[in-house]
Design a protein around this motif. Structure first.
Motif, short mmCIF file in Angstrom:
data_model
loop_
_atom_site.label_atom_id
_atom_site.label_comp_id
_atom_site.label_asym_id
_atom_site.label_seq_id
_atom_site.Cartn_x
_atom_site.Cartn_y
_atom_site.Cartn_z
N ALA A 170 -4.13 16.17 -98.98
CA ALA A 170 -5.11 17.23 -98.79
C ALA A 170 -5.99 16.94 -97.58
CB ALA A 170 -5.97 17.38 -100.04
N ILE A 183 -10.23 18.88 -105.65
CA ILE A 183 -9.60 19.61 -104.54
C ILE A 183 -9.48 21.09 -104.86
CG2 ILE A 183 -7.46 19.83 -103.23
CD1 ILE A 183 -7.13 16.79 -103.56
N TYR A 220 -11.00 24.63 -102.80
CA TYR A 220 -10.23 25.77 -102.29
C TYR A 220 -10.29 27.00 -103.18
CZ TYR A 220 -8.03 22.89 -98.74
OH TYR A 220 -7.81 22.10 -97.66
#
Length: 387
Positions: free
Chosen positions: A39, A10, A14
């Motif tokens: 998420a 994750i 980002y």
């Protein structure tokens, strides 16, 4: 460890780009305690581009698999894995091509170009006009630059009746073919009786029942009549089920070891001959750069046991074993869970098997077959006369 991998995946998603607003909100736990679910929910709610939850799940799982550094780790949707199961059951379609490479190394270094070694008569490729020597450039609209023989072969196989687009270079011209997949002849095992009482047994993949059918051909049960010599053709065979490979090798051995499986964190498992096979009939095994995995188990065991003469070009070199793990929605992750060794303890990973008699991959397939028949005649001449 798994949570760390998920968080890393994750974070990578980002970690780049322009961030707007007043900064991240204070962390809060998702209702079910899953950072992944939290998420996915927030991406679905806030992202400028709409995205399906299934696409996010797939991206996350593939990201986790990528952390492993395992090039064989794969994620399949439930429908995709139905195709895989169909192939293992021998219920899949192909277009009728045998593949090779320009440089004879299977394309392992990314420089080899995969070409058509031969075209099986009566198949979709033969009817469309594909020719031996055609250099494959695209399959299903995707460039095959850097692909090895096994990957191209896998892309050409699929559901019966479905079409696949093939693009090749022939000389200086580009040709495109629309090929409809048809059943693989004789469930991956074809048997042809040759001159001099020899028998050619070609195995396209180690699907369920392959070992039994090979044993029947060797023993003279089907087709009838025990051969005076056997050519076992494993060229272009990408592998399949380890148990079927062990049974196939056992058809040519009286007793003893076939392979050793080394699973992670568990005791080594040794595979040996179960039902005694024919250890006397002269045997030649044909291999090439497309001979991989379970097919190398067979060739490697017969080589180590001094049971066969190996003819052709160096094999692919895949000594890893994959296991399928089903997830709650029917999708499947396939992971490398161990390695195998030949009877002498050799690790073939990245090395492959060097043939006893080399035949360049650039030569037509019939060249290796003629060499095999010559060797069989020589082996038969050394046998003691029957009383």
């Amino acid at each position: 460890m798994r949570g760390t991998a998920v968080a890393a995946a994750i974070a990578l998603a980002y970690g780049a780009g322009v961030v707007t607003g007043s900064g991240p909100r204070r962390p809060t736990a998702a209702a079910d305690g899953s950072v992944l679910n939290e998420a996915a929910a927030k991406i679905g709610r806030h992202a400028a581009v709409p995205v399906e939850r299934g696409d996010l799940d797939r991206a996350a799982i593939e990201g986790m698999l990528g952390v492993l550094g395992d090039k064989w780790a794969t994620y399949y949707s439930a429908r995709e894995y139905d195709d895989v199961e169909g192939r293992l059951n021998g219920d899949y379609g192909g277009v009728g091509l045998w593949l090779g490479t320009k440089d004879g190394d299977g394309g392992r270094d990314g420089r080899g170009r995969v070409l058509v070694a031969s075209v099986q008569p009566g198949t979709a490729a033969a009817r469309a006009g594909v020719r031996a020597g055609d250099v494959i450039t695209e399959v299903a609209g995707s460039s095959v630059a850097g692909w090895d023989v096994g990957r191209v072969a896998k892309a050409l196989r699929g559901r019966l009746g479905e079409a696949v687009e093939l693009t090749v270079e022939r000389g200086r011209r580009t040709r495109r073919f629309h090929l409809v997949r048809t059943p693989v002849p004789e469930e991956d095992v074809t048997v042809t009786d040759l001159a001099d009482d020899a028998r050619l047994i070609r195995v396209d993949a180690f699907t369920r029942g392959t070992g039994r059918r090979v044993r029947a051909a060797v023993s003279g049960e089907s087709p009838p009549g025990r051969p005076g010599g056997v050519v076992l053709d494993l060229r272009g065979n990408p592998g399949g089920l380890l148990e079927e490979a062990v049974e196939t090798a056992s058809a040519f051995l009286r007793s003893g070891p076939v392979a050793t499986y080394l699973p992670r964190g568990r005791q080594a498992r040794r595979f040996g001959v179960g039902t005694p096979g024919d250890a006397q009939t002269p045997l030649v095994v044909l291999v090439d750069a497309g001979t991989a995995s379970a097919a190398e188990v067979v060739a490697g065991s017969l080589r180590d046991r001094d049971r066969a003469v190996i003819i052709g070009s160096r094999t692919y070199g895949k000594a890893s074993v994959q296991e399928s793990i089903t997830l709650g929605d029917g999708s499947v992750i396939e992971l490398t869970v161990g390695r195998y060794r030949t009877p002498s303890g050799r690790n073939l990973d990245g090395v492959g098997i060097e043939p006893d008699i080399a035949v360049s991959a650039d030569r037509p397939p019939a060249v290796a077959e003629r060499r095999a028949r010559t060797v069989l005649r020589g082996l038969n001449a050394t046998l003691p006369d029957e009383d």
